[in-house]
Scaffold this active site. Structure first.
Site, PDB file in Angstrom:
ATOM      1  N   VAL A 102       0.853  -1.188   0.000  1.00 46.64           N
ATOM      2  CA  VAL A 102       0.000   0.000   0.000  1.00 46.64           C
ATOM      3  C   VAL A 102       0.891   1.240   0.000  1.00 46.64           C
ATOM      4  O   VAL A 102       1.808   1.348   0.807  1.00 46.64           O
ATOM      5  CB  VAL A 102      -0.922   0.021   1.246  1.00 46.64           C
ATOM      6  CG1 VAL A 102      -1.769   1.285   1.260  1.00 46.64           C
ATOM      7  CG2 VAL A 102      -1.814  -1.211   1.283  1.00 46.64           C
ATOM      8  N   ALA A 123       4.517   4.076   2.864  1.00 43.67           N
ATOM      9  CA  ALA A 123       4.019   2.831   2.271  1.00 43.67           C
ATOM     10  C   ALA A 123       4.145   1.723   3.304  1.00 43.67           C
ATOM     11  O   ALA A 123       4.798   1.896   4.328  1.00 43.67           O
ATOM     12  CB  ALA A 123       4.835   2.468   1.033  1.00 43.67           C
ATOM     13  N   LYS A 124       3.537   0.606   3.055  1.00 38.00           N
ATOM     14  CA  LYS A 124       3.746  -0.594   3.866  1.00 38.00           C
ATOM     15  C   LYS A 124       3.380  -1.795   3.028  1.00 38.00           C
ATOM     16  O   LYS A 124       2.512  -1.707   2.154  1.00 38.00           O
ATOM     17  CB  LYS A 124       2.847  -0.554   5.114  1.00 38.00           C
ATOM     18  CG  LYS A 124       3.368  -1.394   6.255  1.00 38.00           C
ATOM     19  CD  LYS A 124       4.535  -0.691   6.909  1.00 38.00           C
ATOM     20  CE  LYS A 124       4.862  -1.203   8.260  1.00 38.00           C
ATOM     21  NZ  LYS A 124       5.666  -0.201   8.990  1.00 38.00           N
ATOM     22  N   GLY A 125       4.042  -2.903   3.306  1.00 36.63           N
ATOM     23  CA  GLY A 125       3.684  -4.146   2.631  1.00 36.63           C
ATOM     24  C   GLY A 125       3.524  -5.229   3.672  1.00 36.63           C
ATOM     25  O   GLY A 125       4.045  -5.109   4.784  1.00 36.63           O
ATOM     26  N   ASP A 130      10.332  -4.984   8.806  1.00 36.03           N
ATOM     27  CA  ASP A 130       9.303  -4.682   9.804  1.00 36.03           C
ATOM     28  C   ASP A 130       9.127  -5.991  10.595  1.00 36.03           C
ATOM     29  O   ASP A 130       9.994  -6.872  10.532  1.00 36.03           O
ATOM     30  CB  ASP A 130       8.002  -4.234   9.102  1.00 36.03           C
ATOM     31  CG  ASP A 130       7.049  -3.493  10.045  1.00 36.03           C
ATOM     32  OD1 ASP A 130       7.233  -2.284  10.263  1.00 36.03           O
ATOM     33  OD2 ASP A 130       6.132  -4.139  10.592  1.00 36.03           O
TER      34      ASP A 130
END
Ligand code: GLU
Length: 411
Positions: free
Chosen positions: A60, A105-107, A146
């Site tokens: 995202v 962003a992050k995944g 993360d």
């Protein structure tokens, strides 16, 4: 606990508070409360037993007004696209609060890594990297570690991108091993930043860091490093926890020994003998001066915020405190140094890593740590001054700064 709390709603509620202070245009508020792009991928991995398993993953990108998007990749069984969106949004404010030129962003991939062999983990990572490569790139969106991922996972992602492009592409991920273009100081950066932020907060509150009693929830990359550095700087770490449970010793826990002999092993830190075994709720309610929630989101809630005894909460995790808990803590005079400031050290040194990769020019650890400390202290001072100016709490102050910087960059 996080599954009961809608963290995306939480992130939107936090934004709404800042929007009111900033008198933000309604349309712009609407833009900022949504992600720019979300992709959902379902991809197969042939497991060691020959069977095919399908995994679901997300990337995202929340906002690109201030630069390429940046944010970690999380491997955890409870992730979903909504939580990943909240985490991406928090990355946008975090990068803006410390004024580095990125959007958020992050995944994530819905997976329990404990159930995978190393080979399966590598295959899953390489396949996921290929699936998201349509939006990830060294000038567009740069992942990092993360929860559930580390330098090895980043190395596989970089290698997958390098194979596809035909040349070595270190700038596509940060948090890589040093041998592949990683930065000195990156592994410790988030925990180091948490301790710098805690030190600044102590100074403002007239509290002594030296001799302070600290409780750290979570003993992953953030919590274990923050605990070690806090101990090195004279604090006594009386309570820590990992996913298996929590431990307490009022005379202090030996952090180096816990890291070397217990953390990450099958039994985890609760195998350490010289302590009381306690529950997570008891850990949060321990008698202490500082609490570093450094595990997962939605841990300090409306239900338990009344039990917190710490005078200062410094958020190592993303989103550990819910908005109703924020109100309770603020009414009780407990200062919360918010995630978007307190745990920004990780992405700050990720930025340094990316700059080093793009320039092919690498810095010494001392230089990295000094530059990190300067940014953390400067950002802390700005947030603190904004808090006093608006007579609000530190989270709202950090959002006022971060959201304003993003809004000003949006045409
Ligand atoms: N995953 C970390 C965070 O939540 C680091 C992100 C990065 O370095 O890009 O801040």
């Amino acid at each position: 606990m996080s599954q009961h709390v809608d963290v995306l709603q939480m992130a939107r509620d936090q934004l709404a508070v800042a929007a009111r202070y900033l008198n933000l245009d309604e349309g712009l508020h609407e833009v900022l409360s949504r992600p720019k792009r979300q992709i959902i991928v379902n991809f197969p991995v042939v497991m060691d037993n020959g069977e095919v398993q399908v995994f679901e993953g997300y990337r995202v990108q929340h906002n690109t007004s201030r630069g390429p998007t940046k944010g970690g990749i999380r491997y955890h069984p409870d992730v979903d696209v909504s939580e990943t969106t909240a985490l991406a949004m928090w990355m946008t404010w975090k990068c803006a609060v410390v004024n580095i030129p990125y959007g958020g962003a992050k995944g994530s991939v819905k997976v329990d890594t404990k159930l995978l062999s190393k080979r399966e983990l590598e295959k899953l990572t390489r396949r996921f990297a290929s699936e998201i490569n349509i939006i990830v790139g060294e000038r567009s969106d740069i992942p990092a570690p993360d929860i559930g991922t580390n330098a090895q996972v980043m190395a596989w992602i970089m290698d997958t991108f390098s194979m596809q492009s035909g040349y070595t592409m270190p700038g596509v991920v940060t948090g890589k091993p040093l041998e592949m273009g990683g930065s000195q100081g990156r592994v410790e950066a988030t925990g180091r930043g948490v301790v710098v932020a805690a030190g600044e907060a102590c100074r403002m509150l007239g509290m002594n860091f030296d001799g302070a009693k600290v409780v750290v929830q979570g003993f992953g990359n953030v919590g274990s490093v923050a605990a070690r550095l806090a101990e090195e700087q004279g604090a006594t770490v009386v309570g820590v926890s990992d996913a298996r449970g929590a431990i307490y010793n009022p005379n202090g826990l030996p952090i180096a020994e816990l890291s070397q002999k217990y953390a990450g092993r099958d039994g985890g830190i609760i195998e350490y003998p010289d302590c009381d075994k306690i529950t997570n709720e008891e850990l949060l309610a321990l008698d202490c001066d500082m609490l570093f929630p450094s595990a997962i989101s939605a841990q300090i809630t409306g239900e338990n915020a009344g039990n917190i005894k710490a005078k200062l909460v410094v958020e190592g995790a993303n989103g550990p405190t819910t908005p109703d808990a924020d109100h309770i803590l603020s009414d009780r005079g407990i200062m919360v140094v918010p995630d978007v400031l307190a745990n920004a050290g990780g992405v700050v040194v990720s930025y340094f890593e990316w700059v080093q990769d793009l320039q092919n020019f690498f810095w010494e650890e001392d230089e990295v740590n000094k530059k990190l400390e300067r940014i953390m202290k400067h950002s802390f001072a700005q947030v603190y001054a904004t808090m006093q100016q608006h007579k609000t709490d530190m989270r709202t102050a950090a959002y006022i700064i971060g959201v304003k910087r993003v809004a000003d960059a949006t045409v």
